[in-house]
Enzyme design. Sequence first.
Site, short mmCIF file in Angstrom:
data_model
loop_
_atom_site.label_atom_id
_atom_site.label_comp_id
_atom_site.label_asym_id
_atom_site.label_seq_id
_atom_site.Cartn_x
_atom_site.Cartn_y
_atom_site.Cartn_z
N HIS A 200 31.58 44.97 35.53
CA HIS A 200 32.68 45.09 36.01
C HIS A 200 33.74 45.70 34.64
O HIS A 200 34.45 46.85 34.92
CB HIS A 200 33.40 44.10 36.64
CG HIS A 200 33.14 44.16 38.22
ND1 HIS A 200 33.82 44.99 39.05
CD2 HIS A 200 32.05 43.80 38.81
CE1 HIS A 200 33.18 44.95 40.33
NE2 HIS A 200 32.17 44.10 40.08
N GLU A 444 26.68 46.03 51.55
CA GLU A 444 26.11 45.86 50.22
C GLU A 444 25.01 44.79 50.43
O GLU A 444 24.43 44.46 49.44
CB GLU A 444 27.15 45.45 49.47
CG GLU A 444 28.26 44.42 49.78
CD GLU A 444 29.20 44.47 48.72
OE1 GLU A 444 29.36 44.91 47.87
OE2 GLU A 444 30.33 43.61 49.30
N ASP A 468 25.92 46.65 44.70
CA ASP A 468 25.21 45.61 44.99
C ASP A 468 24.25 45.62 45.89
O ASP A 468 22.89 45.05 45.78
CB ASP A 468 26.33 44.61 45.83
CG ASP A 468 27.05 43.61 44.94
OD1 ASP A 468 26.59 43.10 43.95
OD2 ASP A 468 28.26 43.64 45.26
N CYS A 515 31.46 53.32 48.16
CA CYS A 515 32.40 53.25 47.22
C CYS A 515 31.65 52.49 45.93
O CYS A 515 32.42 52.07 44.94
CB CYS A 515 33.46 52.31 47.81
SG CYS A 515 32.86 50.39 48.42
C1 PEP Z 1 29.40 47.66 45.34
O1 PEP Z 1 29.07 46.68 45.25
O2 PEP Z 1 29.09 48.85 45.35
C2 PEP Z 1 31.04 47.54 45.18
C3 PEP Z 1 31.64 48.65 45.21
O3 PEP Z 1 31.59 46.34 44.92
P1 PEP Z 1 31.63 45.67 43.67
O4 PEP Z 1 31.24 46.73 42.48
O5 PEP Z 1 33.22 45.46 43.51
O6 PEP Z 1 30.90 44.45 43.83
MG MG Z 2 29.75 44.76 45.71
#
Ligand code: PEP
Ligand code: MG
Length: 589
Positions: A200, A444, A468, A515
């Site tokens: 993140h 995911e 994920d 996404c």
């Molecule tokens: C993902 O897992 O691709 C996603 C967009 O969610 P995050 O990265 O916030 O886990």
């Molecule tokens: Mg995710």
Amino acid sequence: MPLDSNDKTEVILQGIPASEGIAYGRVFVFIQSEVEVPHYQVEPEKHIDEVARFDRALVLTRQQITGIQSEVEKNIGPEEARIFDAHLMVLEDQALITETIREFESTGLNVETCFNKISQRYIKAFAEIEDEYLRERASDIRDVAQRVLHNLLGQADNSLSKLADQRIVVANDISPSDSAGLDRSTAMAVVTDSGSKTSHAVIVARSMKVPAIVGMRDLTKRVRKGDWAIVDGYDGAVILNPSESTLFRYGKIREQKKSMEARLLDANREPAVTLDGKKVSLMANIEKVDEIKLVTDYNADGVGLFRTEYLYLDTARIPSESEQTIAYQKVAAALAPNPVIIRTLDLGGDKPMTGNPQLFPKENNPFMGFRAIRFCLEHKDIFKDQLRAILAASAHGKIMLMYPMISGAEELAQANALLEECKGELRKRGTAFDEKMVVGTMIEIPSAAMTADILAEKCGFFSIGTNDLIQYLIAIDRVNDRIAHLYEPTHPAVLRTIKHVIDEAHRKGIKVGVCGEMGGDPVLAPLLLGMGIDSLSMTPPLIPTVRYLVRAMKMSDAKKLATEALKLSDPKEIHALCLKFYRERMTAE
Ligand code: PEP
Ligand code: MG
């Protein structure tokens, strides 16, 4: 780029490129976890100075804690500020201080070593106490002890949000709550020993257009605060003490990249339509309300993912329903009539609420543990506050709601039942909301992908979270740098799963977007579009490159690319095929 020469030798170190861009500047070593404590004997004639040094560190620590306390009181409230009373009490604990000095007098070892030994003994003793309140004091002692050690070692300012000057941030790792404090005006680049492209802190860096490199292994041990370094976020190289010729070469590369970027930005006002007339929806991923400006600046078709957990991450407090309503309403109203997909809380995993450890006890397998919808379905009050806030905001724009980490139809049904309860409560209150608000789910988790046909019947859209999904499909911890090279978005299992989800969604008449970070990778975007993805959502600064590519390709060619890729078995071969497709279009004028 200033030609600032120095007398140290140039060293080139390689990591994994995670956010594009080139930076040159002084290094700030951000030590977030355990401090490495030096161990040495202090000469007898320096004993008085050593004790004085310890006293000064204690005074400085007290000043820092009272400073933070008054900021928290001002910005959050007196109750939250009282948390720091416990920290101040640790500092006043005479036993801890006198035992440290006694240890120093008997061993003659430096005070860091003595203080560390005594504080560790206290931490261990408290951590083993049955009483929960006293057990939690162990973490207060740990926090304060780290701060005292930082001060003894001259690493006084340990907050990323308080960098006084422009610096290249070098860290072992950066937690999501620390990354929330990253500031574009001072953090020139982010380089971490561990982490991966989808951690993140990197996602935040990318959204701020800050170059980032991960997986440097031991860079924090090789650099000193104040060293000069070039960070090449394109190739993943860190050049310590660069020579004048290297500085010159990078100056040129940076100019070229800048002019390419200007060209892409120029074309970014044009619609994302392929050469054969297919419109592609390019959406933005955002983490904070003030990123609305990025969404419009980069001409996104709306928000494809609002990671709402960031409202919770850099505070010790759960935001109230009305605070959340204001935040969501602001985004929805500013971007209307474009859609804003608000994802409900995805706390836990790599995003624990550090200010609230009692809600997120330590787990052995946090990514497979108590996170996201699992947390929400257990903490219904927290979840319902958020659902009501999203509903109330939906009267002010085009909000779509999306649940994270859904593993099957049962969880979706439970979440939707709570949503219905919230709607009833708002109707009773007389609060308006969009009765037709569309509700979707992220795909995911492999079990959700495999049951896409069932889920598609029960929701309004899918958004594939490849970050994920890939980690669960290939069993690759997305933040573990040792196995980062095995995290392959072009693995046939990933492509087949995505294709399956798209086909099932379309069969049931719902749309499906991506996404995860894969959606903003211009090398892979044509493959996803060729497989039938309806929209791509990405961190806004990536939109111009993807748009440029969309406008330079034919959808019929992307479809051929996808058909060919799906027949191959080697992830590297598939990647090479996509790279060829990308290069041919990006260089064609
Ligand atoms: C993902 O897992 O691709 C996603 C967009 O969610 P995050 O990265 O916030 O886990
Ligand atoms: Mg995710």
